[in-house]
Structure formats: C-alpha cells, structure tokens
Design an enzyme around this catalytic site. Structure first.
Site, short mmCIF file in Angstrom:
data_model
loop_
_atom_site.label_atom_id
_atom_site.label_comp_id
_atom_site.label_asym_id
_atom_site.label_seq_id
_atom_site.Cartn_x
_atom_site.Cartn_y
_atom_site.Cartn_z
N LYS A 22 28.39 40.46 35.37
CA LYS A 22 29.42 40.98 34.33
C LYS A 22 28.77 41.39 33.14
O LYS A 22 28.76 41.90 32.14
CB LYS A 22 30.51 40.50 34.56
CG LYS A 22 31.53 41.30 36.10
CD LYS A 22 31.66 42.95 36.01
CE LYS A 22 32.96 43.09 34.91
NZ LYS A 22 33.38 44.62 34.92
N THR B 91 35.10 40.09 32.66
CA THR B 91 35.93 38.87 32.76
C THR B 91 35.71 37.81 31.21
O THR B 91 33.86 37.95 31.05
CB THR B 91 35.05 38.68 33.90
OG1 THR B 91 35.55 37.56 34.09
CG2 THR B 91 33.99 38.98 34.40
N ASP B 92 36.77 37.07 31.49
CA ASP B 92 36.14 35.63 30.11
C ASP B 92 35.51 34.78 31.88
O ASP B 92 34.49 33.76 30.92
CB ASP B 92 37.44 35.04 30.96
CG ASP B 92 38.04 34.39 31.98
OD1 ASP B 92 37.83 34.55 32.90
OD2 ASP B 92 38.81 33.42 31.29
N GLU B 93 34.72 35.52 32.41
CA GLU B 93 33.68 34.38 33.33
C GLU B 93 32.19 34.21 32.66
O GLU B 93 31.01 33.80 33.12
CB GLU B 93 33.47 35.22 35.09
CG GLU B 93 35.21 34.68 35.67
CD GLU B 93 35.38 34.54 37.14
OE1 GLU B 93 34.15 34.11 37.78
OE2 GLU B 93 35.86 35.07 37.58
N TYR C 173 28.61 36.51 40.59
CA TYR C 173 29.22 37.61 39.64
C TYR C 173 29.34 37.94 38.50
O TYR C 173 29.59 38.85 37.80
CB TYR C 173 30.57 37.40 40.66
CG TYR C 173 31.76 38.10 39.57
CD1 TYR C 173 32.52 39.89 39.87
CD2 TYR C 173 32.83 37.53 38.84
CE1 TYR C 173 33.28 39.85 39.20
CE2 TYR C 173 34.08 38.45 38.01
CZ TYR C 173 33.99 39.47 37.87
OH TYR C 173 35.08 39.93 37.39
P1 NAD Z 1 38.70 44.94 42.42
O1 NAD Z 1 38.57 44.69 43.55
O2 NAD Z 1 40.24 44.71 42.96
O3 NAD Z 1 38.78 46.37 42.33
C1 NAD Z 1 37.54 47.42 42.00
C2 NAD Z 1 37.90 48.74 42.56
O4 NAD Z 1 37.06 49.14 42.03
C3 NAD Z 1 38.15 49.25 43.85
O5 NAD Z 1 38.59 50.22 43.87
C4 NAD Z 1 35.96 49.39 44.51
O6 NAD Z 1 36.58 50.70 46.03
C5 NAD Z 1 35.98 49.97 43.15
N1 NAD Z 1 35.00 49.93 43.47
C6 NAD Z 1 33.21 49.43 43.65
N2 NAD Z 1 32.66 49.60 43.26
C7 NAD Z 1 32.88 51.23 43.11
C8 NAD Z 1 31.28 51.97 43.21
N3 NAD Z 1 30.15 51.72 43.19
N4 NAD Z 1 32.03 53.65 43.20
C9 NAD Z 1 32.93 53.61 42.89
N5 NAD Z 1 34.00 52.43 42.34
C10 NAD Z 1 33.68 51.27 42.97
O7 NAD Z 1 38.80 45.12 41.50
P2 NAD Z 1 40.15 44.34 40.20
O8 NAD Z 1 40.68 42.71 40.22
O9 NAD Z 1 40.65 45.59 39.93
O10 NAD Z 1 39.26 44.38 38.48
C11 NAD Z 1 38.49 46.06 37.86
C12 NAD Z 1 37.54 45.10 36.80
O11 NAD Z 1 38.02 43.79 36.11
C13 NAD Z 1 36.66 44.71 37.52
O12 NAD Z 1 35.26 44.88 36.27
C14 NAD Z 1 36.67 43.05 37.17
O13 NAD Z 1 35.04 42.94 36.92
C15 NAD Z 1 37.31 43.10 36.02
N6 NAD Z 1 38.21 41.84 35.57
C16 NAD Z 1 39.76 41.31 36.70
C17 NAD Z 1 39.92 40.54 36.63
C18 NAD Z 1 40.53 39.42 37.69
O14 NAD Z 1 41.65 38.56 37.99
N7 NAD Z 1 41.06 40.75 39.00
C19 NAD Z 1 39.83 39.38 35.50
C20 NAD Z 1 38.98 40.49 34.68
C21 NAD Z 1 38.74 40.77 34.45
P1 TYD Z 2 40.17 33.33 42.78
O1 TYD Z 2 41.62 34.12 42.84
O2 TYD Z 2 38.78 33.50 43.36
O3 TYD Z 2 39.17 33.60 41.08
P2 TYD Z 2 38.05 33.23 40.72
O4 TYD Z 2 36.58 32.41 41.20
O5 TYD Z 2 37.43 34.52 39.73
O6 TYD Z 2 39.01 33.10 39.31
O7 TYD Z 2 40.17 32.36 42.26
C1 TYD Z 2 40.20 31.21 42.02
C2 TYD Z 2 41.08 29.43 41.25
O8 TYD Z 2 40.51 29.83 43.06
C3 TYD Z 2 39.06 28.70 41.97
O9 TYD Z 2 38.55 28.16 40.81
C4 TYD Z 2 38.81 29.53 42.97
C5 TYD Z 2 40.33 28.35 43.93
N1 TYD Z 2 40.06 28.95 44.96
C6 TYD Z 2 40.76 28.75 46.26
O10 TYD Z 2 40.90 27.11 45.55
N2 TYD Z 2 40.95 28.79 47.26
C7 TYD Z 2 40.89 30.03 48.27
O11 TYD Z 2 40.71 30.24 49.61
C8 TYD Z 2 40.07 31.05 47.11
C9 TYD Z 2 39.88 32.22 47.29
C10 TYD Z 2 40.09 30.17 45.65
#
Ligand code: NAD
Ligand code: TYD
Length: 369
Positions: free
Chosen positions: A165, A135-137, A161
């Site tokens: 990461k 992630t970019d975080e 989080y």
């Molecule tokens: P998500 O929370 O929707 O899904 C996570 C998945 O991992 C789920 O299916 C869960 O069951 C599985 N999981 C969790 N713990 C596990 C374990 N111990 N063993 C096996 N499986 C397990 O997450 P996402 O949003 O799909 O993100 C996927 C990846 O991408 C993550 O690594 C996250 O850090 C990264 N990422 C997400 C975003 C975003 O905006 N969602 C952006 C950049 C990077």
């Molecule tokens: P989120 O989807 O949790 O992603 P991240 O924290 O990984 O960027 O949140 C996106 C942005 O929205 C973040 O600035 C937090 C804000 N946010 C709200 O304002 N209200 C909410 O209920 C949630 C879940 C997020």
C-alpha cells in the site's frame, strides 16, 4: 456531462458500503470494476441490482485494455480506487498477490487515468479526480505515548500488505507531481461494520463466538487499533472527493483507540446481552491467547485534524453505537455469513490458525512491548 464514478473493488467490504451509500444518496451513476476474489461478493450489492444507476463489471484492474475501455465509454468524473488485497495475515503467508494487485494494479489504473485525463478538456477536465483509498498501516507502528499519525509522519511500512500500500501511495504521489494527474489519497484506520469478511478481527470473533469456537487473540492482546465505523469512512471519502485539495493526502480516523482485548471483551459482553440463551454464555470463556503474528504492529492511532478542519468531516458513530450496530447486523444476517464461510474460507482458517499454538500466559493490562 457525466457524473458517473468508476469504483474499483466495490464488491469488497468498504467498497460495497461506499457504493450502497452513494446510490442511496443519489450522487449519480456508479460503474463497479471488481475481480470478485475470495473477498469480493456480488451479494453485498444485491440492493443495487436492477438500479439503472449501477453497472457491475467483472474484471481485473491489471487488465489495462479493460480499464481504458471503461474510462472511454463511461467518461467518469472520478475513479475511486478501493481494489486491493487487504489482509495482513494473508500477505505474510503469500505476498505476491499483494504486489500484483496493490502495486501493479494501481500502476495500471494511474496510467489509464493519465491517458484519459489528457484527452479531456474544459469543465470535464477540471472536475476529474483519481482518489486512492489507502491505510494508516503505511506509517508503521507507534509506541504507547507517541503522537498519532499525521499526514507528514514518515512512511515505515512493516508488513508485506503495508509495504504494497505504501508503494501504491508513492506511485499516486508521483503521478500527481510528474504528470499533473489530479489525485487525492486517504489513509484510514481500521474499519468495522456490515459486509466485512470474517478473516478480520471483529467479524472473525463474532462468527467464532456464535459457534462456540475459540477466540484467537494474538500475543498478549494489548495491540492497539483506532477503530472507525465503515459508513464514516465512506462519508470521509465523499468529503475528500468533493473538496480535497489536489495532490493532498487526508488521514481518516475516529479517535477510538482500543486494545484487541478490550474489543473482544466488549464484543463478548454484547453477545451475552443479545444472545442470553446461547450455550456459549459467557462468551469471554472462549478467549484463547495464541502465537503472535510475525512483525505485528503494536499500535496505530490517527490524527484526522486536517480532514476535520479543512473539509468539516466528523464521524457520525461512536465506537459504542457503531459496534452495537455491527454486531446486530451479523446476528441479523446469518445467511450472508454462511455463504462466505464455506469452502475456501475453511482452508484459510486451517492454514492460519491450526499451527498457532495456544499460549497459556494471561497478560497484565499494563504490559507494553
Ligand atoms: P476487501 O478485501 O474487503 O475488498 C477488496 C475488493 O477488491 C474485493 O471486492 C476484491 O474482489 C477486489 N479486488 C481484489 N483484487 C482485485 C483486482 N486485481 N481487480 C479488481 N478487483 C480486485 O478490502 P476492504 O477492507 O474493503 O478495503 C478496501 C480498500 O480500503 C483497500 O484498498 C484497503 O487497503 C483500504 N483500507 C482498508 C481498511 C480496513 O480496515 N478494511 C482500512 C483502511 C484502508
Ligand atoms: P486485523 O483485523 O487483521 O487488521 P490489521 O492487522 O489490519 O490491523 O487485525 C486487527 C488486530 O487484531 C491486529 O492487532 C491483529 C489482531 N488479531 C487477533 O488478535 N486475532 C485474529 O484472529 C485476527 C484476525 C487479528
């Protein structure tokens, strides 16, 4: 020689989009290892059921014996590692699971991949890749006029989080540098699209708006995120898998910086258009400012130049097209939403939002931190 890939976390939001796209593109067999936590949903992969190219394994990435067995049995050409605890608010409420899965789990996978890699020879060894999805975080937060994150921006994670990461990224780097494991890392900005669990901003706001519940905007709502349609993240991962240089990291982003307020306003306007007879029109009246997230990062922005110039990747969706598609998907799939918002979801909503006192102040658009 096998073209199978081993995906972890393929039942989550991005993982399931990736698996479905991979199978639709006929790129080869997929083995999906997923623990099915609250965020994992086997129903996301209903379209893959019965496909001989798809194998689902219900298990934990912390189970070293299971991971070793899967690598030995399936001899994948790549591990694509999505599995993680992924929600910042949950990491604030309970960080331990984030350390277990995101750090220890990545360690288990790296060790197993390293052993497996040592057993390979010839073309099978040359082809093997370990791709870590991050992630970019990990880069922390930006001031309004700071340049976007690039691959050598120093790490400065602010939430549990992001710290977990960042730790996992460092492990991947070390396993390449020390043991020669052929790794790739992608650091992507905020994704949106189908199958995103409605604890994250966009699906949560859609779900609340449709049922006439308050739209809880944290703080002044002027935090900025750089949004990317999930399908474009998946195409970026495929590009990195195919052509990325070993040991390198690639930033992934769509150049769509928006304040949270802009996102919520756009969402409400689209819902007004697509659900004109809803009793909740105009949906923007549901907007409620609530107490901010502790340690809330103010701004993320990604510079994806390296990926674009080295691997010729470009996002297919603009924010406008991807956002409309996403809202239409949620409107067309009420049963999916209904299924994931029963039971444990309700207790999370209670835990995270009940104590967040609404704040009266309406911010000015020009306000900064
Ligand atoms: P998500 O929370 O929707 O899904 C996570 C998945 O991992 C789920 O299916 C869960 O069951 C599985 N999981 C969790 N713990 C596990 C374990 N111990 N063993 C096996 N499986 C397990 O997450 P996402 O949003 O799909 O993100 C996927 C990846 O991408 C993550 O690594 C996250 O850090 C990264 N990422 C997400 C975003 C975003 O905006 N969602 C952006 C950049 C990077
Ligand atoms: P989120 O989807 O949790 O992603 P991240 O924290 O990984 O960027 O949140 C996106 C942005 O929205 C973040 O600035 C937090 C804000 N946010 C709200 O304002 N209200 C909410 O209920 C949630 C879940 C997020």
């Amino acid at each position: 020689m096998s073209e199978t890939i081993l995906v972890t976390g393929g039942a989550g939001f991005i993982g399931s989009n990736f698996v479905l796209d991979w199978l639709a593109g006929e790129h080869g067999p997929v083995v999906n290892l997923d623990k099915l936590t609250y965020a994992g949903n086997a129903a996301n992969l209903a379209a893959a059921e019965g496909n001989p190219e798809y194998t689902f394994i219900h298990g934990d990435i912390l189970d070293a014996a299971l991971v070793a067995r899967l690598l030995a049995e399936h001899r994948p050409s790549a591990v694509v590692h999505f599995a993680a605890e992924s929600h910042v608010d949950r990491s604030i409420a309970g960080p331990e699971a984030f350390l277990r899965t995101n750090i220890d789990g990545t360690f288990v996978l790296l060790q197993a991949a390293r052993q497996h890699f040592a057993s390979l020879a010839g073309a099978e060894k040359d082809r093997f890749r370990f791709l870590h999805v991050s992630t970019d975080e990990v880069y922390g937060t930006l001031a309004p006029h700071d340049p976007a994150f690039h691959e050598d921006t120093p790490y400065a994670p602010n939430s549990p989080y992001a710290a977990s990461k960042a730790s996992s990224d460092h492990l991947v780097r070390a396993w390449h540098h020390t043991y020669g494991l052929p790794t790739l890392v992608t650091n992507c900005s905020n994704n949106y699209g189908p199958y995103q669990f409605p604890e994250k901003l966009i699906p949560l706001m859609i779900n609340n708006a449709l049922s006439g519940k308050p739209l809880p905007v944290y703080g002044d709502g002027l935090q900025v995120r750089d949004w990317l349609y999930v399908g474009d993240h998946c195409s970026a991962i495929r590009a990195v898998l195919q052509g990325g240089r070993l040991g390198q990291t690639y930033n992934v982003g769509g150049g769509n910086q928006r304040t949270n307020l802009e996102v919520v306003r756009t969402l409400c306007a689209l819902l007004d258009e697509l659900r004109p007879h809803s009793p909740h029109v105009p949906h923007i009246d549901l907007l409620t400012y609530v107490q901010d997230r502790p340690g809330h990062d103010r701004r993320y922005a990604i510079d994806a130049q390296k990926l674009e110039s080295e691997l010729h990747w470009q996002p297919a969706e603009s924010f406008e097209t991807g956002f409309r598609k996403t809202i239409e998907w949620y409107l067309a799939n009420p049963a999916w939403v209904q299924n994931v918002t029963s039971g444990a979801y309700k207790s999370w909503m209670q835990q995270n939002y009940a104590s967040r006192i609404p704040v009266a102040a309406v911010p000015s658009e020009g306000a900064t931190r």
